[in-house]
Design an enzyme around this catalytic site. Structure first.
Site, PDB file in Angstrom:
ATOM      1  N   LYS A   1       0.245   5.274   8.380  1.00 49.05           N
ATOM      2  CA  LYS A   1       0.829   5.565   7.059  1.00 49.05           C
ATOM      3  C   LYS A   1      -0.276   5.730   6.020  1.00 49.05           C
ATOM      4  CE  LYS A   1       1.717   1.991   4.835  1.00 49.05           C
ATOM      5  NZ  LYS A   1       1.115   1.050   3.888  1.00 49.05           N
TER       6      LYS A   1
ATOM      7  N   LYS B   1      -7.189   1.914  -2.787  1.00 42.69           N
ATOM      8  CA  LYS B   1      -6.774   1.324  -1.501  1.00 42.69           C
ATOM      9  C   LYS B   1      -6.767   2.381  -0.397  1.00 42.69           C
ATOM     10  CE  LYS B   1      -4.827  -1.260   1.608  1.00 42.69           C
ATOM     11  NZ  LYS B   1      -5.669  -2.071   2.464  1.00 42.69           N
TER      12      LYS B   1
ATOM     13  N   THR C   1       0.862  -1.185   0.000  1.00 42.13           N
ATOM     14  CA  THR C   1       0.000   0.000   0.000  1.00 42.13           C
ATOM     15  C   THR C   1       0.895   1.230   0.000  1.00 42.13           C
ATOM     16  OG1 THR C   1      -1.664  -1.168   1.297  1.00 42.13           O
ATOM     17  CG2 THR C   1      -1.824   1.240   1.215  1.00 42.13           C
TER      18      THR C   1
HETATM   19  P1  NAP Z   1       4.999  -6.043   7.865  1.00 36.93           P
HETATM   20  O1  NAP Z   1       4.672  -7.322   8.538  1.00 36.93           O
HETATM   21  O2  NAP Z   1       5.466  -4.893   8.682  1.00 36.93           O
HETATM   22  O3  NAP Z   1       6.064  -6.363   6.693  1.00 36.93           O
HETATM   23  C1  NAP Z   1       6.686  -5.310   6.016  1.00 36.93           C
HETATM   24  C2  NAP Z   1       7.729  -5.843   5.061  1.00 36.93           C
HETATM   25  O4  NAP Z   1       8.503  -4.723   4.567  1.00 36.93           O
HETATM   26  C3  NAP Z   1       8.750  -6.799   5.728  1.00 36.93           C
HETATM   27  O5  NAP Z   1       9.131  -7.754   4.780  1.00 36.93           O
HETATM   28  C4  NAP Z   1       9.902  -5.850   6.049  1.00 36.93           C
HETATM   29  O6  NAP Z   1      11.158  -6.491   6.177  1.00 36.93           O
HETATM   30  C5  NAP Z   1       9.890  -4.972   4.818  1.00 36.93           C
HETATM   31  N1  NAP Z   1      10.616  -3.726   4.989  1.00 36.93           N
HETATM   32  C6  NAP Z   1      10.290  -2.658   5.745  1.00 36.93           C
HETATM   33  N2  NAP Z   1      11.199  -1.662   5.606  1.00 36.93           N
HETATM   34  C7  NAP Z   1      12.150  -2.134   4.754  1.00 36.93           C
HETATM   35  C8  NAP Z   1      13.345  -1.586   4.211  1.00 36.93           C
HETATM   36  N3  NAP Z   1      13.739  -0.348   4.497  1.00 36.93           N
HETATM   37  N4  NAP Z   1      14.071  -2.353   3.382  1.00 36.93           N
HETATM   38  C9  NAP Z   1      13.686  -3.597   3.063  1.00 36.93           C
HETATM   39  N5  NAP Z   1      12.551  -4.186   3.541  1.00 36.93           N
HETATM   40  C10 NAP Z   1      11.791  -3.448   4.361  1.00 36.93           C
HETATM   41  O7  NAP Z   1       3.755  -5.470   7.068  1.00 36.93           O
HETATM   42  P2  NAP Z   1       2.479  -6.226   6.461  1.00 36.93           P
HETATM   43  O8  NAP Z   1       1.400  -6.189   7.463  1.00 36.93           O
HETATM   44  O9  NAP Z   1       2.885  -7.510   5.838  1.00 36.93           O
HETATM   45  O10 NAP Z   1       2.047  -5.159   5.330  1.00 36.93           O
HETATM   46  C11 NAP Z   1       2.698  -5.081   4.083  1.00 36.93           C
HETATM   47  C12 NAP Z   1       1.950  -4.065   3.226  1.00 36.93           C
HETATM   48  O11 NAP Z   1       0.589  -4.493   3.063  1.00 36.93           O
HETATM   49  C13 NAP Z   1       1.870  -2.658   3.838  1.00 36.93           C
HETATM   50  O12 NAP Z   1       1.937  -1.725   2.805  1.00 36.93           O
HETATM   51  C14 NAP Z   1       0.501  -2.636   4.510  1.00 36.93           C
HETATM   52  O13 NAP Z   1      -0.013  -1.326   4.617  1.00 36.93           O
HETATM   53  C15 NAP Z   1      -0.303  -3.497   3.545  1.00 36.93           C
HETATM   54  N6  NAP Z   1      -1.452  -4.203   4.123  1.00 36.93           N
HETATM   55  C16 NAP Z   1      -1.356  -4.795   5.350  1.00 36.93           C
HETATM   56  C17 NAP Z   1      -2.457  -5.455   5.868  1.00 36.93           C
HETATM   57  C18 NAP Z   1      -2.428  -6.114   7.231  1.00 36.93           C
HETATM   58  O14 NAP Z   1      -3.513  -6.355   7.778  1.00 36.93           O
HETATM   59  N7  NAP Z   1      -1.290  -6.444   7.803  1.00 36.93           N
HETATM   60  C19 NAP Z   1      -3.647  -5.515   5.138  1.00 36.93           C
HETATM   61  C20 NAP Z   1      -3.700  -4.933   3.869  1.00 36.93           C
HETATM   62  C21 NAP Z   1      -2.592  -4.263   3.369  1.00 36.93           C
HETATM   63  P3  NAP Z   1      11.637  -7.085   7.598  1.00 36.93           P
HETATM   64  O15 NAP Z   1      10.872  -8.364   7.780  1.00 36.93           O
HETATM   65  O16 NAP Z   1      13.091  -7.285   7.432  1.00 36.93           O
HETATM   66  O17 NAP Z   1      11.274  -6.057   8.632  1.00 36.93           O
END
Ligand code: NAP
Length: 312
Positions: free
Chosen positions: A264, A195, A120
Protein backbone atom coordinates in the site's frame (compact mmCIF):
# COMPACT_ATOMS: atom_id res chain seq x y z
CA UNK A 1 -28.15 -7.87 36.93
CA UNK A 2 -28.84 -4.66 35.02
CA UNK A 3 -28.14 -2.68 38.20
CA UNK A 4 -24.81 -4.47 38.78
CA UNK A 5 -23.75 -3.74 35.23
CA UNK A 6 -24.81 -0.10 35.64
CA UNK A 7 -22.82 0.21 38.88
CA UNK A 8 -19.74 -1.33 37.26
CA UNK A 9 -19.99 1.10 34.36
CA UNK A 10 -20.35 4.05 36.76
CA UNK A 11 -17.30 2.90 38.73
CA UNK A 12 -15.29 2.48 35.52
CA UNK A 13 -16.36 5.98 34.39
CA UNK A 14 -15.28 7.37 37.78
CA UNK A 15 -11.88 5.67 37.42
CA UNK A 16 -11.47 7.16 33.93
CA UNK A 17 -12.32 10.63 35.20
CA UNK A 18 -9.76 10.17 37.97
CA UNK A 19 -7.14 9.04 35.43
CA UNK A 20 -8.02 12.01 33.20
CA UNK A 21 -7.49 14.38 36.12
CA UNK A 22 -4.14 12.74 36.86
CA UNK A 23 -3.10 13.20 33.21
CA UNK A 24 -4.05 16.87 32.98
CA UNK A 25 -7.79 16.23 32.46
CA UNK A 26 -7.40 15.00 28.92
CA UNK A 27 -9.92 12.35 27.84
CA UNK A 28 -8.37 10.41 24.99
CA UNK A 29 -10.09 8.22 22.41
CA UNK A 30 -8.34 5.52 20.40
CA UNK A 31 -9.76 3.94 17.25
CA UNK A 32 -7.89 1.11 15.48
CA UNK A 33 -6.15 -1.32 17.80
CA UNK A 34 -4.12 -3.39 15.35
CA UNK A 35 -0.43 -4.24 15.73
CA UNK A 36 0.55 -0.59 16.08
CA UNK A 37 -2.57 1.03 17.53
CA UNK A 38 -2.94 -1.62 20.25
CA UNK A 39 0.61 -1.09 21.48
CA UNK A 40 0.40 2.72 21.25
CA UNK A 41 -2.90 2.86 23.15
CA UNK A 42 -1.41 0.58 25.78
CA UNK A 43 1.44 3.06 26.33
CA UNK A 44 -1.05 5.91 26.76
CA UNK A 45 -3.00 3.86 29.27
CA UNK A 46 0.19 2.99 31.18
CA UNK A 47 0.95 6.73 31.30
CA UNK A 48 -2.39 7.34 33.04
CA UNK A 49 -4.55 8.63 30.19
CA UNK A 50 -8.24 7.86 30.45
CA UNK A 51 -9.04 6.02 27.24
CA UNK A 52 -12.23 5.28 25.36
CA UNK A 53 -11.57 2.74 22.62
CA UNK A 54 -13.16 1.16 19.56
CA UNK A 55 -11.97 -1.47 17.11
CA UNK A 56 -13.86 -3.25 14.32
CA UNK A 57 -12.86 -6.62 15.80
CA UNK A 58 -14.10 -5.91 19.31
CA UNK A 59 -11.92 -8.58 20.94
CA UNK A 60 -8.89 -6.31 20.39
CA UNK A 61 -10.37 -3.87 22.94
CA UNK A 62 -10.44 -6.49 25.73
CA UNK A 63 -6.98 -5.88 27.18
CA UNK A 64 -7.40 -2.10 27.34
CA UNK A 65 -10.91 -2.41 28.80
CA UNK A 66 -9.53 -4.78 31.45
CA UNK A 67 -7.01 -2.02 32.22
CA UNK A 68 -9.82 0.53 32.77
CA UNK A 69 -10.59 1.86 29.27
CA UNK A 70 -14.17 2.48 28.21
CA UNK A 71 -15.44 0.46 25.24
CA UNK A 72 -17.44 2.57 22.80
CA UNK A 73 -20.09 1.21 20.46
CA UNK A 74 -18.82 3.26 17.49
CA UNK A 75 -16.01 5.62 16.41
CA UNK A 76 -18.58 8.42 16.85
CA UNK A 77 -19.03 7.52 20.52
CA UNK A 78 -15.25 7.54 20.98
CA UNK A 79 -15.12 11.11 19.64
CA UNK A 80 -18.11 12.18 21.74
CA UNK A 81 -16.41 10.95 24.91
CA UNK A 82 -12.95 12.36 24.15
CA UNK A 83 -11.13 15.66 24.07
CA UNK A 84 -8.75 14.14 21.56
CA UNK A 85 -9.43 11.13 19.36
CA UNK A 86 -6.52 9.22 17.84
CA UNK A 87 -6.89 6.76 14.98
CA UNK A 88 -4.42 4.19 13.67
CA UNK A 89 -5.94 2.51 10.65
CA UNK A 90 -4.74 0.13 7.95
CA UNK A 91 -5.12 2.34 4.86
CA UNK A 92 -7.13 5.19 3.29
CA UNK A 93 -10.30 3.05 3.00
CA UNK A 94 -10.11 2.12 6.68
CA UNK A 95 -9.61 5.77 7.66
CA UNK A 96 -12.73 6.72 5.69
CA UNK A 97 -14.66 3.81 7.21
CA UNK A 98 -14.14 5.08 10.78
CA UNK A 99 -14.19 8.78 9.93
CA UNK A 100 -17.29 9.23 7.75
CA UNK A 101 -20.99 8.59 8.12
CA UNK A 102 -23.43 8.69 10.99
CA UNK A 103 -21.29 6.54 13.28
CA UNK A 104 -17.97 8.04 12.23
CA UNK A 105 -15.45 10.12 14.20
CA UNK A 106 -16.43 13.38 12.48
CA UNK A 107 -20.05 13.00 13.62
CA UNK A 108 -18.83 12.95 17.23
CA UNK A 109 -16.33 15.84 17.15
CA UNK A 110 -17.11 18.98 19.16
CA UNK A 111 -15.78 22.50 18.58
CA UNK A 112 -12.31 22.69 20.10
CA UNK A 113 -11.78 18.93 20.26
CA UNK A 114 -8.94 17.25 18.37
CA UNK A 115 -8.68 14.52 15.70
CA UNK A 116 -5.25 12.98 15.31
CA UNK A 117 -4.82 10.38 12.57
CA UNK A 118 -1.60 8.35 12.83
CA UNK A 119 -2.32 5.97 9.91
CA UNK A 120 -0.09 5.92 6.81
CA UNK A 121 -2.27 7.37 4.07
CA UNK A 122 -2.14 9.58 0.98
CA UNK A 123 -2.31 13.38 1.09
CA UNK A 124 -5.88 13.41 -0.31
CA UNK A 125 -7.14 11.34 2.62
CA UNK A 126 -5.36 13.43 5.22
CA UNK A 127 -6.50 16.72 3.66
CA UNK A 128 -10.11 15.48 3.64
CA UNK A 129 -9.79 14.54 7.33
CA UNK A 130 -8.45 18.03 8.08
CA UNK A 131 -11.27 19.68 6.13
CA UNK A 132 -14.02 17.63 7.83
CA UNK A 133 -12.55 18.31 11.30
CA UNK A 134 -12.35 22.04 10.55
CA UNK A 135 -15.99 22.04 9.42
CA UNK A 136 -16.82 20.95 13.01
CA UNK A 137 -14.53 23.69 14.41
CA UNK A 138 -12.28 20.90 15.66
CA UNK A 139 -8.51 20.68 15.17
CA UNK A 140 -6.69 18.12 13.02
CA UNK A 141 -3.20 16.64 13.09
CA UNK A 142 -1.78 13.86 10.91
CA UNK A 143 1.00 11.93 12.63
CA UNK A 144 2.16 8.81 10.78
CA UNK A 145 4.95 6.86 12.42
CA UNK A 146 8.18 5.08 11.51
CA UNK A 147 9.20 2.04 13.53
CA UNK A 148 7.43 -1.25 13.82
CA UNK A 149 5.79 -3.49 16.45
CA UNK A 150 8.70 -3.38 18.94
CA UNK A 151 9.22 0.42 18.89
CA UNK A 152 5.42 0.78 19.19
CA UNK A 153 5.50 -1.43 22.29
CA UNK A 154 8.56 0.33 23.70
CA UNK A 155 7.23 3.84 22.99
CA UNK A 156 10.23 4.62 20.77
CA UNK A 157 8.56 5.41 17.43
CA UNK A 158 9.53 8.27 15.15
CA UNK A 159 6.43 10.45 14.79
CA UNK A 160 5.99 12.82 11.84
CA UNK A 161 3.28 15.34 12.67
CA UNK A 162 1.67 18.03 10.53
CA UNK A 163 -1.49 20.10 10.66
CA UNK A 164 -2.89 22.36 13.35
CA UNK A 165 -0.03 23.56 15.53
CA UNK A 166 -2.34 24.13 18.52
CA UNK A 167 -3.30 20.46 18.47
CA UNK A 168 0.34 19.44 18.10
CA UNK A 169 1.23 21.43 21.22
CA UNK A 170 -1.66 19.84 23.11
CA UNK A 171 -0.85 16.34 21.84
CA UNK A 172 2.91 16.50 22.43
CA UNK A 173 2.84 14.97 25.93
CA UNK A 174 0.87 12.01 24.48
CA UNK A 175 3.14 11.69 21.45
CA UNK A 176 6.08 11.55 23.85
CA UNK A 177 4.56 8.45 25.44
CA UNK A 178 4.49 6.75 22.03
CA UNK A 179 7.64 8.02 20.35
CA UNK A 180 11.26 8.99 20.99
CA UNK A 181 11.63 11.35 18.03
CA UNK A 182 8.80 13.72 17.23
CA UNK A 183 8.87 16.19 14.37
CA UNK A 184 6.42 18.94 13.45
CA UNK A 185 6.51 19.33 9.66
CA UNK A 186 4.06 22.16 9.00
CA UNK A 187 0.87 22.00 6.95
CA UNK A 188 -1.31 18.86 6.79
CA UNK A 189 -0.11 16.64 3.96
CA UNK A 190 3.61 17.13 4.72
CA UNK A 191 3.69 14.20 7.13
CA UNK A 192 1.95 11.86 4.68
CA UNK A 193 4.51 12.80 2.03
CA UNK A 194 7.42 12.37 4.46
CA UNK A 195 6.16 8.96 5.55
CA UNK A 196 5.71 7.71 1.97
CA UNK A 197 9.20 8.89 0.97
CA UNK A 198 10.58 7.12 4.04
CA UNK A 199 8.78 3.87 3.30
CA UNK A 200 9.78 3.61 -0.33
CA UNK A 201 13.38 3.63 0.92
CA UNK A 202 12.53 0.80 3.31
CA UNK A 203 10.83 -1.32 0.62
CA UNK A 204 13.76 -0.80 -1.73
CA UNK A 205 16.34 -1.60 0.95
CA UNK A 206 14.67 -4.83 1.95
CA UNK A 207 14.34 -5.89 -1.69
CA UNK A 208 18.02 -5.19 -2.41
CA UNK A 209 18.97 -7.06 0.76
CA UNK A 210 16.94 -10.15 -0.22
CA UNK A 211 18.32 -10.09 -3.78
CA UNK A 212 21.92 -9.77 -2.55
CA UNK A 213 21.33 -12.69 -0.19
CA UNK A 214 19.74 -14.78 -2.96
CA UNK A 215 22.76 -14.17 -5.21
CA UNK A 216 25.21 -14.93 -2.40
CA UNK A 217 23.50 -18.25 -1.63
CA UNK A 218 22.99 -19.25 -5.29
CA UNK A 219 26.69 -18.71 -6.03
CA UNK A 220 27.90 -20.74 -3.08
CA UNK A 221 28.84 -17.97 -0.64
CA UNK A 222 28.38 -18.33 3.11
CA UNK A 223 25.23 -16.27 3.92
CA UNK A 224 26.41 -15.56 7.45
CA UNK A 225 29.64 -14.10 6.08
CA UNK A 226 27.53 -12.02 3.66
CA UNK A 227 25.59 -10.63 6.64
CA UNK A 228 28.88 -9.93 8.38
CA UNK A 229 30.27 -8.05 5.38
CA UNK A 230 27.10 -5.92 5.08
CA UNK A 231 27.11 -5.22 8.81
CA UNK A 232 30.71 -4.04 8.87
CA UNK A 233 30.30 -1.28 6.28
CA UNK A 234 28.23 1.76 5.40
CA UNK A 235 25.16 -0.41 4.72
CA UNK A 236 24.95 -1.69 8.29
CA UNK A 237 21.47 -1.08 9.69
CA UNK A 238 19.07 -2.48 12.32
CA UNK A 239 16.61 -3.83 9.70
CA UNK A 240 19.19 -6.10 8.03
CA UNK A 241 20.33 -7.25 11.47
CA UNK A 242 16.78 -7.91 12.67
CA UNK A 243 15.51 -9.74 9.58
CA UNK A 244 18.87 -11.24 8.53
CA UNK A 245 18.53 -14.73 10.03
CA UNK A 246 15.00 -15.19 8.63
CA UNK A 247 16.13 -14.00 5.19
CA UNK A 248 19.05 -16.47 5.23
CA UNK A 249 16.74 -19.36 6.13
CA UNK A 250 13.93 -18.08 3.89
CA UNK A 251 11.86 -18.62 7.05
CA UNK A 252 8.71 -16.88 8.24
CA UNK A 253 9.45 -13.75 10.23
CA UNK A 254 6.97 -12.99 13.08
CA UNK A 255 4.62 -10.35 11.65
CA UNK A 256 5.74 -6.85 12.58
CA UNK A 257 4.84 -4.95 9.39
CA UNK A 258 2.23 -6.78 7.29
CA UNK A 259 3.32 -7.11 3.66
CA UNK A 260 -0.03 -5.71 2.42
CA UNK A 261 0.73 -2.42 4.18
CA UNK A 262 4.19 -2.19 2.56
CA UNK A 263 2.60 -2.65 -0.88
CA UNK A 264 0.00 0.00 0.00
CA UNK A 265 2.78 2.43 0.88
CA UNK A 266 4.64 1.73 -2.38
CA UNK A 267 1.40 2.23 -4.32
CA UNK A 268 0.70 5.54 -2.54
CA UNK A 269 4.30 6.72 -3.03
CA UNK A 270 4.03 6.00 -6.77
CA UNK A 271 0.72 7.86 -6.98
CA UNK A 272 2.24 10.84 -5.19
CA UNK A 273 5.29 10.75 -7.47
CA UNK A 274 3.13 10.65 -10.57
CA UNK A 275 1.23 13.74 -9.44
CA UNK A 276 4.49 15.48 -8.60
CA UNK A 277 6.07 14.54 -11.94
CA UNK A 278 8.90 12.66 -10.24
CA UNK A 279 9.82 9.33 -11.85
CA UNK A 280 10.58 6.52 -9.37
CA UNK A 281 12.36 3.88 -11.46
CA UNK A 282 13.37 1.40 -8.74
CA UNK A 283 10.22 1.86 -6.64
CA UNK A 284 8.00 0.95 -9.61
CA UNK A 285 9.83 -2.38 -9.93
CA UNK A 286 9.82 -3.00 -6.18
CA UNK A 287 6.07 -2.40 -6.21
CA UNK A 288 5.60 -5.07 -8.91
CA UNK A 289 7.51 -7.50 -6.71
CA UNK A 290 5.31 -6.74 -3.70
CA UNK A 291 2.19 -7.07 -5.87
CA UNK A 292 3.40 -10.53 -6.85
CA UNK A 293 3.92 -11.39 -3.16
CA UNK A 294 0.38 -10.19 -2.40
CA UNK A 295 -1.01 -12.32 -5.23
CA UNK A 296 0.90 -15.28 -3.76
CA UNK A 297 -1.15 -14.88 -0.54
CA UNK A 298 1.60 -13.26 1.56
CA UNK A 299 -0.34 -10.09 2.46
CA UNK A 300 -0.89 -10.89 6.14
CA UNK A 301 2.66 -12.02 6.94
CA UNK A 302 5.67 -9.82 7.56
CA UNK A 303 6.96 -7.87 4.56
CA UNK A 304 10.26 -9.80 4.81
CA UNK A 305 8.29 -12.60 3.11
CA UNK A 306 8.95 -10.85 -0.19
CA UNK A 307 12.14 -12.91 0.08
CA UNK A 308 10.05 -15.99 -0.81
CA UNK A 309 9.16 -14.52 -4.21
CA UNK A 310 12.79 -13.62 -4.91
CA UNK A 311 14.15 -17.01 -3.87
CA UNK A 312 11.34 -18.81 -5.74
P1 NAP B 1 -3.03 -3.77 11.37
O1 NAP B 1 -2.48 -4.59 12.48
O2 NAP B 1 -3.42 -4.44 10.11
O3 NAP B 1 -4.27 -2.92 11.96
C1 NAP B 1 -5.09 -2.19 11.09
C2 NAP B 1 -6.25 -1.58 11.84
O4 NAP B 1 -7.18 -1.06 10.87
C3 NAP B 1 -7.04 -2.61 12.69
O5 NAP B 1 -7.52 -1.95 13.82
C4 NAP B 1 -8.19 -2.97 11.74
O6 NAP B 1 -9.34 -3.46 12.39
C5 NAP B 1 -8.47 -1.62 11.12
N1 NAP B 1 -9.25 -1.70 9.90
C6 NAP B 1 -8.87 -2.16 8.69
N2 NAP B 1 -9.86 -2.02 7.78
C7 NAP B 1 -10.92 -1.48 8.45
C8 NAP B 1 -12.23 -1.10 8.06
N3 NAP B 1 -12.66 -1.22 6.81
N4 NAP B 1 -13.04 -0.59 9.01
C9 NAP B 1 -12.63 -0.44 10.27
N5 NAP B 1 -11.38 -0.78 10.71
C10 NAP B 1 -10.54 -1.28 9.80
O7 NAP B 1 -2.01 -2.65 10.92
P2 NAP B 1 -0.81 -1.95 11.73
O8 NAP B 1 0.43 -2.69 11.45
O9 NAP B 1 -1.23 -1.67 13.13
O10 NAP B 1 -0.68 -0.58 10.89
C11 NAP B 1 -1.56 0.51 11.09
C12 NAP B 1 -1.07 1.67 10.23
O11 NAP B 1 0.26 2.02 10.63
C13 NAP B 1 -0.99 1.36 8.73
O12 NAP B 1 -1.32 2.51 8.03
C14 NAP B 1 0.48 0.99 8.52
O13 NAP B 1 0.90 1.23 7.20
C15 NAP B 1 1.15 1.92 9.53
N6 NAP B 1 2.44 1.46 10.06
C16 NAP B 1 2.62 0.15 10.40
C17 NAP B 1 3.85 -0.25 10.90
C18 NAP B 1 4.13 -1.69 11.28
O14 NAP B 1 5.31 -2.04 11.36
N7 NAP B 1 3.15 -2.53 11.53
C19 NAP B 1 4.88 0.68 11.05
C20 NAP B 1 4.65 2.02 10.73
C21 NAP B 1 3.42 2.40 10.22
P3 NAP B 1 -9.50 -5.04 12.71
O15 NAP B 1 -8.61 -5.30 13.90
O16 NAP B 1 -10.93 -5.21 13.00
O17 NAP B 1 -9.03 -5.77 11.48
Amino acid sequence: MFETQYNEEMEAEARRTEAAQAAGNMRVGFVGLGIMGGAMANNLQKAGYALTVWNRDLSKTDQLVAGGAGRAASPREVAEKSDMVISMMADPAAVAAVRDGEQGIIAGLRPGSGYLDMSTVDTETTLASAQYAHQCSALFLEAPVAGSRKPAEDGTLTIMAAGDRALYDKALPLLEKMGKKILYLGEAGSAARMKLANNLVMGGMLTAFCEGMALAIKTGLDPVQFLDVLDSGAMSNPMFRMKGAAVVENAEFPVAFPLKHMQKDLRLALQLAEKAGQPLFATATVNELFKKALAAGLGEVDFAAVNRVIRG
